[in-house]
Structure formats: structure tokens, C-alpha cells
Scaffold this motif. Sequence first.
Motif, PDB file in Angstrom:
ATOM      1  N   CYS A  93      50.786  44.158 -21.188  1.00  0.00           N
ATOM      2  CA  CYS A  93      49.596  43.885 -20.406  1.00  0.00           C
ATOM      3  C   CYS A  93      48.874  45.171 -20.083  1.00  0.00           C
ATOM      4  CB  CYS A  93      49.952  43.249 -18.793  1.00  0.00           C
ATOM      5  SG  CYS A  93      50.882  44.206 -17.778  1.00  0.00           S
ATOM      6  N   LYS A  97      53.827  40.259 -20.060  1.00  0.00           N
ATOM      7  CA  LYS A  97      54.273  40.701 -18.796  1.00  0.00           C
ATOM      8  C   LYS A  97      55.058  42.079 -18.733  1.00  0.00           C
ATOM      9  CE  LYS A  97      58.947  38.107 -19.315  1.00  0.00           C
ATOM     10  NZ  LYS A  97      59.315  37.020 -19.532  1.00  0.00           N
ATOM     11  N   TYR A  98      54.744  42.848 -19.870  1.00  0.00           N
ATOM     12  CA  TYR A  98      55.410  44.218 -19.691  1.00  0.00           C
ATOM     13  C   TYR A  98      54.435  45.185 -19.652  1.00  0.00           C
ATOM     14  CZ  TYR A  98      60.083  41.865 -20.095  1.00  0.00           C
ATOM     15  OH  TYR A  98      61.117  41.127 -20.000  1.00  0.00           O
ATOM     16  N   ARG A 114      58.468  45.992 -16.010  1.00  0.00           N
ATOM     17  CA  ARG A 114      57.913  44.586 -16.040  1.00  0.00           C
ATOM     18  C   ARG A 114      56.623  44.838 -14.968  1.00  0.00           C
ATOM     19  NH1 ARG A 114      62.929  42.396 -14.845  1.00  0.00           N
ATOM     20  NH2 ARG A 114      63.245  41.487 -16.882  1.00  0.00           N
ATOM     21  N   LYS A 115      55.587  43.849 -15.423  1.00  0.00           N
ATOM     22  CA  LYS A 115      54.558  43.748 -14.604  1.00  0.00           C
ATOM     23  C   LYS A 115      54.527  43.363 -13.190  1.00  0.00           C
ATOM     24  CE  LYS A 115      49.847  41.799 -15.360  1.00  0.00           C
ATOM     25  NZ  LYS A 115      49.650  41.396 -14.052  1.00  0.00           N
ATOM     26  N   ARG A 146      49.627  40.503  -9.974  1.00  0.00           N
ATOM     27  CA  ARG A 146      49.262  39.124 -10.507  1.00  0.00           C
ATOM     28  C   ARG A 146      48.236  38.805 -11.356  1.00  0.00           C
ATOM     29  NH1 ARG A 146      51.661  35.946  -6.242  1.00  0.00           N
ATOM     30  NH2 ARG A 146      50.180  34.186  -6.891  1.00  0.00           N
ATOM     31  N   ASP A 178      51.552  48.691 -11.613  1.00  0.00           N
ATOM     32  CA  ASP A 178      52.222  48.551 -12.509  1.00  0.00           C
ATOM     33  C   ASP A 178      52.847  49.485 -13.274  1.00  0.00           C
ATOM     34  OD1 ASP A 178      51.781  45.651 -12.315  1.00  0.00           O
ATOM     35  OD2 ASP A 178      50.045  45.816 -13.232  1.00  0.00           O
TER      36      ASP A 178
END
Length: 355
Positions: free
Chosen positions: A105, A126-127, A154-155, A158, A166
Motif C-alpha cells: 500500500c 496490506k503491506y 503490515r498496514k 484503514r 504505517d
Amino acid sequence: MRENEGSRDEVSNVVKHTATSVVTIERFIIEEERNHPEATGELSGILYDLALAAKMIANKVRSAGLADILGATENENVQGEVQQKLDVLANEIIIKAMDHGGRLCAMASEEEPDIIQIPENFKCGKYCLLFDPLDGSSNIDVNVPVGTIFSVVRKITRGRHGEMEDILQPGRRQVAAGYVIYGSSTMMVYTTGQGVHGFTLDPSIGEFLLSHPNIRIPETGRYLSVNDSYEELWDDNVRTIMRKYKGLDGTSKALSTRYVGSLVADFHRNLLGGGIFAYPANRKTPRGKLRLLYEANPLGFIVEQAGGAASDGAQRILDVLPTELHQRTPLFIGSKHEVEIAKRVLGGAPELVGA
Ligand code: AFP
């Protein structure tokens, strides 16, 4: 499965390889993933793509002299250092290899001032990937090993895109970290929290093959990697630590000094042979020189997974809470025994200070 290829341990679900097994990085990653039934394969995908980027960079590094692309560009990077051409290339190679897979992301690179967003036309995952595309680049002109370092977290926010929050996570939250050393051979070493494994690139087939499974760093070091020319700028505590490492205070055996000036090269030697890499704070660089997110954290995760330690002198590197993208940190990293000496002296252990 051939008989000499290894057998699956039915209880622990771990594949055991024999010395003669030919295990590509891809096969190894798949087998590691099987230990996590909940895994979606996204992290594995990131690692394959990084291995591909590493092969492309290795190719550029190897042909650098021939292609007449050595030397500095006119640009300066965000750290105020002259960027070498290969830094720029390595940075671009990693971004291009990683931005479209739908697994990341956001990215952050030592060579870029801000977070690198995933282009709108690609899916976000999601990473987050943090990397130093070509560490030790001032050594390129003299044909000394350089390296790539990476870290995956990991993110936690949201939204669709990754945010600063993040990226600025403490190192203990890393889910994978690794480095590639472009030396007499090219090696990729990584951890996903299940030990540290090293793969050597076989250039004839273009594959990374498992050559160093389950690397363990010796508890006590053999080597000391430090730039002694800063002695004048160190405080008394740091001088005390160095005297101990060099066996000058009579409390321990002298370590053998080795300093390449490429963190990856110095770290790799010490990881395999035992030792300490130290880049303490000094009067000119009171927060140290090395970058927390792109250098200290990934190597800190690796060294801990290999049984060693990493500290900034006051706390475990992996517990430092990052506040800036390009934050620097003092670093003592390597065999546990030597890192402990630095921690005790800097922490003011009465029997050690001034000894
Ligand atoms: P460069 O990428 O500018 O060559 O810096 C390399 C580095 O970040 C790290 O790889 C070395 O261990 C360290 O700096 C060397 O710094 P000194 O030249 O101050 O010893």
C-alpha cells in the motif's frame, strides 16, 4: 519426492533439507508459507518480487564498470549525500518491481524524500515496504561489495493508501526483513520470523539457491567493525567500549578489526563469523549516521532471529519508536556478548564505566 531431497516432518510440518537438496528461494518461500495455513501468499509474493529486483540490481552492479555508469550524478539525495548512478537505478528497479503486485500500500526508500504511493491504476495491498536500494554506494567506484536492505511491515491504518503511521512502526512489528549482498557472489538473506536463511545466486541458471539455512550468529564475537577515525569525536563511554573490544583493558580478548564501510558487507561477515558492528553517536553526528527504518531495523530483526542483538546503547533497536522517515540512530549490532558490553557501559554499569 526423491529420497535424498528431504522428508516432511509430519508433526511439525517443517521440511528438512539435506546438504545435497537443490532448494530455490521460491520453493523455500512456498514451504515456509505452508507453516501458516492462514497465509494469503501476499508476503511470499513480496519476497519473490524482491528476489527478482535483486537479480536485476546484481546484473547492473556486475556490469557497472563495463557500462561506464560509475560516478556521481549531479543530484544530491535527501540525506545531503551525493547519489551514485547505481543508487538511482537500484531505487527505480525496486519501485518498478514492487508497485504493481497488489500487495503493497506504500513504500519508503532511503533515496526518496517522501512516502512512495502505489499508482492509482494498481491495486493496494496490506503491506508496506521500506528499503535502502544500494547501501554503501560510495564504495561502488572502488569495486567493494554493496547491498540492498529491506523491511516489510503490515498496514495499520484503514484507508486504501499507506500513510506515514504505517511506515513509522517500531522494528518489532516487522513481518519480514532481509538484505542482498553484491559481493564475490550475490546472496539474499532474509527472515520472516522463522530463523534466518541465506540464498546464493547461481548466475548460470539465474536462481537463488538455499546455501545457508538457519544462520546462527556466534554468542561471542571474533570481529570488530567500527570507523576508528571518529575516536576524537567519541565520548569517554564509547572509548571505554572500544578499549574493551580491543582487549586493551585486560578484561577480554581482543577482537580482530575489520571495516569495509558498507554496512551490509560488515554485517554479513559478523553474522556468519561472530562480531560487532558499531556506529556510535559522536560529536558531529549526535544521533549516529545510520537510518533506523532502512538499516538498523531490518538488520536488527535479522540479528535477533539469528540469536544476536541490536541496540542504540540505551534500548533495543526494535523497540525504538520512529518519529521521522529518515531518522538516524546510533547502532551496536552483532553477537550478544559484545552488544551487552556496549549496553552496560552506556547504561552506566558501575563496574564498567571508566574501567
Ligand atoms: P554510503 O551509502 O554513503 O556509502 O554510506 C554507507 C553507510 O551508510 C554504511 O553502509 C556504512 O557502514 C557507513 O555508512 C560508513 O560510514 P563512515 O564512512 O562514516 O564510516
